[in-house]
Design an enzyme around this catalytic site. Sequence first.
Site, PDB file in Angstrom:
ATOM      1  CB  THR A 291      -3.042   4.339   5.357  1.00  0.00           C
ATOM      2  OG1 THR A 291      -4.327   4.966   5.433  1.00  0.00           O
ATOM      3  CG2 THR A 291      -2.618   3.864   6.716  1.00  0.00           C
ATOM      4  N   GLY A 292      -0.541   3.896   3.541  1.00  0.00           N
ATOM      5  CA  GLY A 292       0.739   3.224   3.300  1.00  0.00           C
ATOM      6  C   GLY A 292       1.852   4.228   3.029  1.00  0.00           C
TER       7      GLY A 292
ATOM      8  N   GLY B 251      -0.430   4.298  -1.627  1.00  0.00           N
ATOM      9  CA  GLY B 251      -1.699   4.827  -1.144  1.00  0.00           C
ATOM     10  C   GLY B 251      -1.505   5.850  -0.035  1.00  0.00           C
TER      11      GLY B 251
ATOM     12  N   GLY C  11       0.807  -1.227   0.000  1.00  0.00           N
ATOM     13  CA  GLY C  11       0.000   0.000   0.000  1.00  0.00           C
ATOM     14  C   GLY C  11       0.830   1.263   0.000  1.00  0.00           C
ATOM     15  CB  ALA C  12       4.468   1.905  -0.425  1.00  0.00           C
TER      16      ALA C  12
ATOM     17  CE  LYS D 211     -10.184  -1.453   8.428  1.00  0.00           C
ATOM     18  NZ  LYS D 211      -9.071  -1.207   7.543  1.00  0.00           N
TER      19      LYS D 211
HETATM   20  N1  LIG Z   1      -8.649   6.578   9.984  1.00  0.00           N
HETATM   21  C1  LIG Z   1      -9.107   7.205   8.921  1.00  0.00           C
HETATM   22  O1  LIG Z   1      -9.622   8.338   8.983  1.00  0.00           O
HETATM   23  C2  LIG Z   1      -8.981   6.515   7.582  1.00  0.00           C
HETATM   24  C3  LIG Z   1      -9.225   7.226   6.400  1.00  0.00           C
HETATM   25  C4  LIG Z   1      -9.072   6.543   5.183  1.00  0.00           C
HETATM   26  C5  LIG Z   1      -8.670   5.214   5.175  1.00  0.00           C
HETATM   27  N2  LIG Z   1      -8.466   4.573   6.364  1.00  0.00           N
HETATM   28  C6  LIG Z   1      -8.067   3.151   6.397  1.00  0.00           C
HETATM   29  O2  LIG Z   1      -6.771   3.047   5.857  1.00  0.00           O
HETATM   30  C7  LIG Z   1      -6.673   1.860   5.104  1.00  0.00           C
HETATM   31  C8  LIG Z   1      -5.989   2.177   3.792  1.00  0.00           C
HETATM   32  O3  LIG Z   1      -6.851   3.033   3.050  1.00  0.00           O
HETATM   33  P1  LIG Z   1      -6.285   4.216   2.144  1.00  0.00           P
HETATM   34  O4  LIG Z   1      -7.466   5.025   1.766  1.00  0.00           O
HETATM   35  O5  LIG Z   1      -5.118   4.827   2.811  1.00  0.00           O
HETATM   36  O6  LIG Z   1      -5.791   3.374   0.878  1.00  0.00           O
HETATM   37  P2  LIG Z   1      -5.567   3.911  -0.608  1.00  0.00           P
HETATM   38  O7  LIG Z   1      -5.035   5.299  -0.592  1.00  0.00           O
HETATM   39  O8  LIG Z   1      -6.793   3.625  -1.401  1.00  0.00           O
HETATM   40  O9  LIG Z   1      -4.409   2.941  -1.108  1.00  0.00           O
HETATM   41  C9  LIG Z   1      -4.588   1.557  -1.221  1.00  0.00           C
HETATM   42  C10 LIG Z   1      -3.248   0.920  -1.478  1.00  0.00           C
HETATM   43  O10 LIG Z   1      -3.415  -0.504  -1.562  1.00  0.00           O
HETATM   44  C11 LIG Z   1      -2.754  -0.950  -2.735  1.00  0.00           C
HETATM   45  N3  LIG Z   1      -3.408  -2.177  -3.194  1.00  0.00           N
HETATM   46  C12 LIG Z   1      -4.731  -2.376  -3.400  1.00  0.00           C
HETATM   47  N4  LIG Z   1      -4.947  -3.647  -3.779  1.00  0.00           N
HETATM   48  C13 LIG Z   1      -3.740  -4.244  -3.820  1.00  0.00           C
HETATM   49  C14 LIG Z   1      -3.313  -5.561  -4.151  1.00  0.00           C
HETATM   50  N5  LIG Z   1      -4.176  -6.519  -4.527  1.00  0.00           N
HETATM   51  N6  LIG Z   1      -1.996  -5.865  -4.082  1.00  0.00           N
HETATM   52  C15 LIG Z   1      -1.112  -4.898  -3.714  1.00  0.00           C
HETATM   53  N7  LIG Z   1      -1.455  -3.628  -3.386  1.00  0.00           N
HETATM   54  C16 LIG Z   1      -2.759  -3.322  -3.448  1.00  0.00           C
HETATM   55  C17 LIG Z   1      -2.884   0.194  -3.721  1.00  0.00           C
HETATM   56  O11 LIG Z   1      -1.914   0.088  -4.714  1.00  0.00           O
HETATM   57  P3  LIG Z   1      -2.127   0.566  -6.252  1.00  0.00           P
HETATM   58  O12 LIG Z   1      -3.494   1.147  -6.371  1.00  0.00           O
HETATM   59  O13 LIG Z   1      -1.008   1.531  -6.500  1.00  0.00           O
HETATM   60  O14 LIG Z   1      -1.992  -0.700  -7.019  1.00  0.00           O
HETATM   61  C18 LIG Z   1      -2.606   1.373  -2.794  1.00  0.00           C
HETATM   62  O15 LIG Z   1      -1.232   1.514  -2.577  1.00  0.00           O
HETATM   63  C19 LIG Z   1      -8.086   1.307   4.937  1.00  0.00           C
HETATM   64  O16 LIG Z   1      -8.180   0.130   5.636  1.00  0.00           O
HETATM   65  C20 LIG Z   1      -8.999   2.300   5.563  1.00  0.00           C
HETATM   66  O17 LIG Z   1      -9.937   1.667   6.399  1.00  0.00           O
HETATM   67  C21 LIG Z   1      -8.605   5.196   7.543  1.00  0.00           C
END
Ligand SMILES: NC(=O)c1ccc[n+]([C@@H]2O[C@H](COP(=O)([O-])OP(=O)(O)OC[C@H]3O[C@@H](n4cnc5c(N)ncnc54)[C@H](OP(=O)(O)O)[C@@H]3O)[C@@H](O)[C@H]2O)c1
Length: 332
Positions: free
Chosen positions: A15-16, A13, A10-11, A125
């Site tokens: 959070t990553g 994305g 997820g790097a 989760k």
């Molecule tokens: N606390 C809060 O306020 C908050 C807010 C938002 C999210 N979150 C949580 O944070 C977590 C991450 O969400 P986000 O929104 O940060 O994520 P995001 O920006 O949508 O990024 C998702 C990442 O996962 C990668 N990915 C997806 N499917 C994959 C696969 N099959 N193999 C390898 N990599 C894969 C994507 O890579 P590519 O697309 O580059 O392939 C991207 O790097 C979620 O669980 C969410 O519940 C929390």
Amino acid sequence: MVKNKVLLLGATGETGGDILNGLVEDGSFDVACLVRPSSASSAAVQELSTRGHNIVVVDLKGSFEKLVEAVRGYDTIISAIGAPDQTQQLELVDAAAAAGTKRFVPCAFMTVCPPGGIIGSRDDKESVYQRIWYHHLPYTIIDIGFWHQASVPRLASGRIDSKLIVARNEIYADGNVKSMLSDKRDIGRWVARIVQDERTINKKVFAHSEFLSQNDIVRIVEEKSGEKLELTHLSTTELKARREKAWADYVADPTSISKRLLRSIDDYNVSKYIRQDDTPENAKYLGYLDARELYPDVKTIGFAEFMDDFLADKIKRPYEGKHIGLMKPTQK
Ligand SMILES: NC(=O)c1ccc[n+]([C@@H]2O[C@H](COP(=O)([O-])OP(=O)(O)OC[C@H]3O[C@@H](n4cnc5c(N)ncnc54)[C@H](OP(=O)(O)O)[C@@H]3O)[C@@H](O)[C@H]2O)c1
């Protein structure tokens, strides 16, 4: 110094990316990035490579033997996969167990909330956590409250519209219920400390920057912006009814991203502001350790300081350039 070998999913994305920054800043880690084949040649992955990170291209749903080989040799696996894709981690957990991973950090990073029908993505989760426990795989679950970056109300002047991902101008019940918030820039710092600490093996940990009510946020934003906010008030009954409708709409059309997001937004609203799940007290009741107690030296970014940076244009808009359903500011 022997560095902790981390494989991070997820790097590219939100959070990553924050976690990667925190691990790099800490300096104790050698971080490789797990990416899916369809993204291997993307500009974002190229940038990770340019920054000096090994890129591990593997399909989570492809050959299990290849997946085990890809994850073998890392001390720690951290997953920050997008919210809708949680169950894609199941095979990764199986592979980590087969490869003898010393610590698996599944994708939590949300508000504190028990499973069981409160927040849909929390239940997704949970199925991953249960797979970890099935294998007796060493783990750490890290939750962080809600991002500052997703908690900002719209200003009546419209001058911050282009920087908002969701306009938070609704106040639920009396607006006085507090919940945990994190500045995205704090997430990686917490993760870096937590994953090199033996006390957090096989534990849940909550880490947050601040504990504030909606009324606290309104006060801070009005003071910092000099503008009176235009707010809409929803009673507990109105919010619960809207959540019920959002769920019914989603169940009727489960592939719709916008319906999933609407459902998710009110899942969080009810959990945080009505049920009061996302509090330090409830986290401790649910068995979490408190990162603020474990690492009292860590300085976090409070909401007021965040707002200064936000208004000074120093905050990157999350999901910039990506179309994510409702992730655009509400217009008047
Ligand atoms: N606390 C809060 O306020 C908050 C807010 C938002 C999210 N979150 C949580 O944070 C977590 C991450 O969400 P986000 O929104 O940060 O994520 P995001 O920006 O949508 O990024 C998702 C990442 O996962 C990668 N990915 C997806 N499917 C994959 C696969 N099959 N193999 C390898 N990599 C894969 C994507 O890579 P590519 O697309 O580059 O392939 C991207 O790097 C979620 O669980 C969410 O519940 C929390």
